[in-house]
Design a protein around this motif. Structure first.
Motif, PDB file in Angstrom:
ATOM      1  N   ILE A   3      -8.818  17.768  40.651  1.00  0.00           N
ATOM      2  CA  ILE A   3      -9.788  18.034  41.710  1.00  0.00           C
ATOM      3  C   ILE A   3     -10.248  19.475  41.600  1.00  0.00           C
ATOM      4  CG2 ILE A   3      -8.120  18.777  43.472  1.00  0.00           C
ATOM      5  CD1 ILE A   3      -9.698  17.016  45.472  1.00  0.00           C
ATOM      6  N   THR A   4     -11.519  19.731  41.952  1.00  0.00           N
ATOM      7  CA  THR A   4     -12.073  21.083  41.904  1.00  0.00           C
ATOM      8  C   THR A   4     -12.869  21.356  43.173  1.00  0.00           C
ATOM      9  OG1 THR A   4     -14.022  20.264  40.705  1.00  0.00           O
ATOM     10  CG2 THR A   4     -12.214  21.168  39.390  1.00  0.00           C
ATOM     11  N   GLY A   5     -12.940  22.634  43.538  1.00  0.00           N
ATOM     12  CA  GLY A   5     -13.703  23.061  44.706  1.00  0.00           C
ATOM     13  C   GLY A   5     -14.706  24.128  44.340  1.00  0.00           C
ATOM     14  N   SER A   6     -15.868  24.099  45.006  1.00  0.00           N
ATOM     15  CA  SER A   6     -16.963  24.982  44.624  1.00  0.00           C
ATOM     16  C   SER A   6     -17.561  25.656  45.850  1.00  0.00           C
ATOM     17  CB  SER A   6     -18.039  24.176  43.885  1.00  0.00           C
ATOM     18  OG  SER A   6     -19.214  24.941  43.705  1.00  0.00           O
ATOM     19  N   TYR A   7     -18.380  26.679  45.586  1.00  0.00           N
ATOM     20  CA  TYR A   7     -19.104  27.357  46.654  1.00  0.00           C
ATOM     21  C   TYR A   7     -20.292  26.540  47.158  1.00  0.00           C
ATOM     22  CZ  TYR A   7     -16.676  31.835  46.719  1.00  0.00           C
ATOM     23  OH  TYR A   7     -15.740  32.826  46.896  1.00  0.00           O
ATOM     24  N   ASP A   8     -20.554  25.353  46.571  1.00  0.00           N
ATOM     25  CA  ASP A   8     -21.568  24.452  47.115  1.00  0.00           C
ATOM     26  C   ASP A   8     -21.022  23.603  48.264  1.00  0.00           C
ATOM     27  OD1 ASP A   8     -19.890  22.727  45.803  1.00  0.00           O
ATOM     28  OD2 ASP A   8     -21.382  21.988  44.376  1.00  0.00           O
ATOM     29  N   HIS A   9     -19.824  23.999  48.780  1.00  0.00           N
ATOM     30  CA  HIS A   9     -19.145  23.353  49.915  1.00  0.00           C
ATOM     31  C   HIS A   9     -18.532  22.002  49.547  1.00  0.00           C
ATOM     32  CE1 HIS A   9     -21.894  25.647  53.004  1.00  0.00           C
ATOM     33  NE2 HIS A   9     -21.487  26.410  51.998  1.00  0.00           N
ATOM     34  N   VAL A  10     -18.543  21.633  48.286  1.00  0.00           N
ATOM     35  CA  VAL A  10     -18.137  20.296  47.867  1.00  0.00           C
ATOM     36  C   VAL A  10     -16.845  20.363  47.052  1.00  0.00           C
ATOM     37  CG1 VAL A  10     -18.759  18.292  46.446  1.00  0.00           C
ATOM     38  CG2 VAL A  10     -20.467  19.362  47.920  1.00  0.00           C
ATOM     39  N   VAL A  11     -15.962  19.411  47.313  1.00  0.00           N
ATOM     40  CA  VAL A  11     -14.753  19.204  46.520  1.00  0.00           C
ATOM     41  C   VAL A  11     -14.907  17.881  45.797  1.00  0.00           C
ATOM     42  CG1 VAL A  11     -12.264  18.854  46.597  1.00  0.00           C
ATOM     43  CG2 VAL A  11     -13.329  20.516  48.132  1.00  0.00           C
ATOM     44  N   GLY A  61     -15.844   8.981  30.903  1.00  0.00           N
ATOM     45  CA  GLY A  61     -16.524   9.884  29.995  1.00  0.00           C
ATOM     46  C   GLY A  61     -17.695  10.628  30.576  1.00  0.00           C
ATOM     47  N   ASP A  62     -18.363  10.063  31.629  1.00  0.00           N
ATOM     48  CA  ASP A  62     -19.553  10.724  32.154  1.00  0.00           C
ATOM     49  C   ASP A  62     -19.173  11.835  33.134  1.00  0.00           C
ATOM     50  OD1 ASP A  62     -18.634   9.361  34.306  1.00  0.00           O
ATOM     51  OD2 ASP A  62     -20.293   7.928  34.423  1.00  0.00           O
ATOM     52  N   SER A  63     -20.191  12.469  33.691  1.00  0.00           N
ATOM     53  CA  SER A  63     -19.970  13.600  34.584  1.00  0.00           C
ATOM     54  C   SER A  63     -19.931  13.193  36.050  1.00  0.00           C
ATOM     55  CB  SER A  63     -21.093  14.633  34.387  1.00  0.00           C
ATOM     56  OG  SER A  63     -21.095  15.115  33.067  1.00  0.00           O
ATOM     57  N   LYS A  64     -19.875  11.924  36.317  1.00  0.00           N
ATOM     58  CA  LYS A  64     -19.869  11.461  37.708  1.00  0.00           C
ATOM     59  C   LYS A  64     -18.451  11.551  38.267  1.00  0.00           C
ATOM     60  CE  LYS A  64     -21.214   7.573  40.633  1.00  0.00           C
ATOM     61  NZ  LYS A  64     -21.748   6.200  40.668  1.00  0.00           N
ATOM     62  N   SER A  65     -18.337  12.190  39.441  1.00  0.00           N
ATOM     63  CA  SER A  65     -17.026  12.325  40.060  1.00  0.00           C
ATOM     64  C   SER A  65     -16.607  11.026  40.716  1.00  0.00           C
ATOM     65  CB  SER A  65     -17.041  13.457  41.089  1.00  0.00           C
ATOM     66  OG  SER A  65     -17.983  13.181  42.106  1.00  0.00           O
ATOM     67  N   SER A  66     -15.298  10.803  40.802  1.00  0.00           N
ATOM     68  CA  SER A  66     -14.781   9.597  41.436  1.00  0.00           C
ATOM     69  C   SER A  66     -14.884   9.657  42.954  1.00  0.00           C
ATOM     70  CB  SER A  66     -13.315   9.380  41.029  1.00  0.00           C
ATOM     71  OG  SER A  66     -13.193   9.297  39.630  1.00  0.00           O
ATOM     72  N   LEU A  67     -14.827  10.865  43.520  1.00  0.00           N
ATOM     73  CA  LEU A  67     -14.856  11.035  44.969  1.00  0.00           C
ATOM     74  C   LEU A  67     -15.383  12.422  45.282  1.00  0.00           C
ATOM     75  CD1 LEU A  67     -14.024   9.568  47.621  1.00  0.00           C
ATOM     76  CD2 LEU A  67     -11.867  10.795  47.494  1.00  0.00           C
ATOM     77  N   GLN A  68     -16.086  12.528  46.403  1.00  0.00           N
ATOM     78  CA  GLN A  68     -16.674  13.796  46.801  1.00  0.00           C
ATOM     79  C   GLN A  68     -16.363  14.062  48.266  1.00  0.00           C
ATOM     80  OE1 GLN A  68     -20.668  14.856  45.353  1.00  0.00           O
ATOM     81  NE2 GLN A  68     -21.247  15.244  47.485  1.00  0.00           N
ATOM     82  N   LEU A  69     -15.912  15.302  48.558  1.00  0.00           N
ATOM     83  CA  LEU A  69     -15.567  15.711  49.917  1.00  0.00           C
ATOM     84  C   LEU A  69     -16.411  16.920  50.294  1.00  0.00           C
ATOM     85  CD1 LEU A  69     -11.671  15.685  49.484  1.00  0.00           C
ATOM     86  CD2 LEU A  69     -13.113  13.779  50.213  1.00  0.00           C
ATOM     87  N   ASN A  70     -16.896  16.938  51.534  1.00  0.00           N
ATOM     88  CA  ASN A  70     -17.728  18.052  52.004  1.00  0.00           C
ATOM     89  C   ASN A  70     -16.910  18.900  52.975  1.00  0.00           C
ATOM     90  OD1 ASN A  70     -19.694  19.821  52.779  1.00  0.00           O
ATOM     91  ND2 ASN A  70     -21.046  18.296  53.696  1.00  0.00           N
ATOM     92  N   HIS A  71     -16.521  20.078  52.537  1.00  0.00           N
ATOM     93  CA  HIS A  71     -15.703  20.967  53.373  1.00  0.00           C
ATOM     94  C   HIS A  71     -16.538  21.718  54.403  1.00  0.00           C
ATOM     95  CE1 HIS A  71     -12.108  23.394  54.222  1.00  0.00           C
ATOM     96  NE2 HIS A  71     -12.931  24.429  54.328  1.00  0.00           N
ATOM     97  N   ALA A  72     -17.849  21.754  54.246  1.00  0.00           N
ATOM     98  CA  ALA A  72     -18.774  22.423  55.171  1.00  0.00           C
ATOM     99  C   ALA A  72     -18.648  23.942  55.126  1.00  0.00           C
ATOM    100  CB  ALA A  72     -18.586  21.923  56.604  1.00  0.00           C
ATOM    101  N   ALA A  73     -18.095  24.482  54.057  1.00  0.00           N
ATOM    102  CA  ALA A  73     -18.003  25.931  53.846  1.00  0.00           C
ATOM    103  C   ALA A  73     -17.653  26.150  52.379  1.00  0.00           C
ATOM    104  CB  ALA A  73     -16.944  26.558  54.747  1.00  0.00           C
ATOM    105  N   PRO A  74     -17.961  27.328  51.829  1.00  0.00           N
ATOM    106  CA  PRO A  74     -17.556  27.594  50.439  1.00  0.00           C
ATOM    107  C   PRO A  74     -16.055  27.400  50.261  1.00  0.00           C
ATOM    108  CG  PRO A  74     -19.073  29.279  51.203  1.00  0.00           C
ATOM    109  CD  PRO A  74     -18.753  28.445  52.403  1.00  0.00           C
ATOM    110  N   VAL A  75     -15.677  26.613  49.268  1.00  0.00           N
ATOM    111  CA  VAL A  75     -14.279  26.241  49.069  1.00  0.00           C
ATOM    112  C   VAL A  75     -13.590  27.324  48.252  1.00  0.00           C
ATOM    113  CG1 VAL A  75     -12.694  24.474  48.225  1.00  0.00           C
ATOM    114  CG2 VAL A  75     -14.915  23.806  49.155  1.00  0.00           C
TER     115      VAL A  75
END
Length: 527
Positions: free
Chosen positions: A187-195, A203-217
């Motif tokens: 799992i990875t967290g980004s400043y786009d507020h998304v985990v 093989g593709d770049s599609k994530s299995s699950l996406q979480l919105n933290h509502a703030a830079p992670v």
């Protein structure tokens, strides 16, 4: 009716005095407070701390363009790696602690031999500062890295080549973690507020699950069971249920500023029945360390440090806790080892051992035994014994002795001369209960009345005393008006008393105006 004269054997105590609330010392607070903290100074900002997964669990601290290794036993530096061209941002031990990976702001990831500190691999592919590097917990062949170019890469360490690239984030990727139950899931967290939850088998770049933290992670970790994750960003730490489809379980918002780092640790074996439970430790720019029990969904311990905190680490053996700050100081804490644990001897080091004696109950003494009549004062009572305790003698103050003798006026004067406001209020309340306070005031001479007015001037506007003293002040001015007019000293006390009351009224009016301004804003914000 004659007044019943009952001797009082206990001192009077004020009823209106507010009690200070002292925080209750819980078992968990005692546990975390038992870590003895010492400072490791002379470093620069410490953005990353990581522990070796194998004993003796040394830890590595990233600071400036160096990576320093510390002993977990002595908390002293053992080695320093300085082969970096830019500031070190993150470090990670492999699961067997033989390799140590570190990233820097030039985008380079290096892999070192943990014992000799020899550089073994140089992984260069990121075009922006690399902020995160991590060895999967169940995989010894691959390495995960993430950078400010919004790329997440999975490396084959032996071949020095990226196996896969994950392109789902839209801003800086600053943190991540690998699953404790599956080597292909991380799992990875980004400043786009998304985990984002990734599966290396896809093989593709599609994530299995996406979480919105509502703030830079700022940080993200898997919980030990692998079915939940904790994310940190803004002033909150949030729990997510991955098995339930990424459902938000709880949001802990105990910090006042940005939460910079979190880690998961188990409480020690000497903690009792809860020794198999885990806690989330979070640090933030407000200087606080918070210990969060995610089973009970509450903060169980809090500690303040005199600097913004950037990183936190907790050893797998529950004996060491380290915290990195922005001013270059590491607060390293060691658990105090009990003398009983020091004296334990391993069974494997003994050729033979004597079986412990079974606990036998002490034989109950009966009146038919001679020893029953030979017991002394040092004999400890057994269960079922009736204890006859000698009452402790209470030492009475002078005003209590005078109250016992029903010399009310002298008791009031005595306590006023002691200049203890709590005792004065206690005596006044007792005189009110006996219906003698106004009589005592009317019998005071001018000198003693001056003492009473000085006390009223000083404490009548104190919130905890004002309920009684304001009413008494009014009665004193009405009853002794003639004496006040005839004495310049009494006039001065009344003038000062009037000035303090007017000042208190102005303060209260200002507070009401402020409340009137803030109340509509709070209602609007509540919507």
């Amino acid at each position: 009716m004659e007044e019943a004269r009952v001797q009082r054997s206990f001192p009077v105590k004020p009823k209106l005095k507010s009690k200070a609330r002292t925080p209750k010392q819980t078992a968990e607070s005692k546990y975390w407070s038992s870590f003895k903290t010492q400072q490791i100074p002379d470093l620069i900002s410490v953005p990353s701390l990581t522990f070796s997964p194998t004993a003796p669990h040394s830890f590595a601290a990233a600071h400036s363009a160096s990576l320093t290794l510390f002993s977990a036993q002595t908390l002293a530096p053992t080695a320093t790696i300085s082969s970096f061209s830019d500031a070190v941002s993150c470090a990670s031990f492999r699961s067997d602690a033989l390799l140590l990976a570190a990233s820097d702001l030039s985008g380079l990831v290096q892999v070192f031999d943990a014992k000799s500190r020899t550089p073994l691999r140089r992984l260069r592919s990121h075009t922006r500062p690399c902020r995160f590097v991590h060895f999967p917990r169940l995989d010894k062949l691959h390495l995960i890295s993430a950078a400010d170019d919004a790329l997440v890469k999975l490396w084959d360490v032996a071949e020095e080549t990226p196996v896969a690239e994950f392109l789902g984030h839209k801003d800086y990727v600053r943190c991540g973690d690998s699953s404790p139950v599956n080597s292909d899931v991380f799992i990875t967290g980004s400043y786009d507020h998304v985990v984002k939850l990734w599966d290396a088998r896809v093989g593709d770049s599609k994530s299995s699950l996406q979480l919105n933290h509502a703030a830079p992670v700022e940080d993200v970790v898997f919980l030990p069971a692998g079915g939940m994750v904790a994310t940190a960003g803004g002033n909150s730490v949030k729990l997510w249920d991955l098995i339930g489809g990424g459902k938000l379980v709880y949001s802990m918002e105990s910090h006042n500023k940005t939460v910079t780092s979190i880690c998961v640790g188990r409480v020690g074996r000497d903690f009792g029945e809860e020794s198999n439970q885990f806690r989330i430790m979070s640090v933030g720019l407000d200087g606080y360390l918070k210990v969060f029990d995610y089973g009970a969904l509450k903060v169980t311990h809090s500690m303040r440090f005199p600097a913004p905190l950037l990183s936190v680490g907790y050893s797998p053996d529950c004996s060491t806790r380290v915290i990195g700050t922005s001013n270059g100081v590491i607060y390293a804490s060691k658990r105090r080892v009990k003398e009983i644990e020091k004296e334990k001897v391993s069974e494997s080091s003994l050729f033979w051992r004597v079986a412990p004696l079974e606990h036998t109950e002490k034989k109950v003494l009966r009146p038919s035994h001679f020893r029953y009549f030979r017991r002394g004062q040092g004999e400890k009572p057994s269960e079922g014994d009736y204890l006859v305790m000698r009452p402790k003698r209470v030492k009475l103050a002078e005003h209590d002795k005078l109250l016992n003798k029903f010399r009310h006026g002298e008791a009031l004067v005595s306590v006023l001369e002691s200049k203890n406001p709590g005792n004065v209020l206690a005596v006044m309340e007792e005189l009110v209960a006996r219906r003698k306070l106004l009589k005592c005031v009317s019998n005071l001479d001018v000198e003693k009345l001056e003492l009473l007015l000085a006390f009223l001037h000083r404490y009548c506007t104190t919130p905890r005393y004002s309920r009684l003293l304001m009413g008494l002040t009014k009665k004193v001015l009405e009853m002794r008006a003639d004496d006040i007019r005839g004495s310049q000293a009494l006039k001065n006390h009344v003038r000062n008393l009037k000035r303090s009351v007017e000042e208190e009224i102005r303060v209260q009016m200002s507070l009401q105006e402020i409340q009137g301004i803030i109340s509509p804003l709070l209602k609007i914000a509540g919507r």
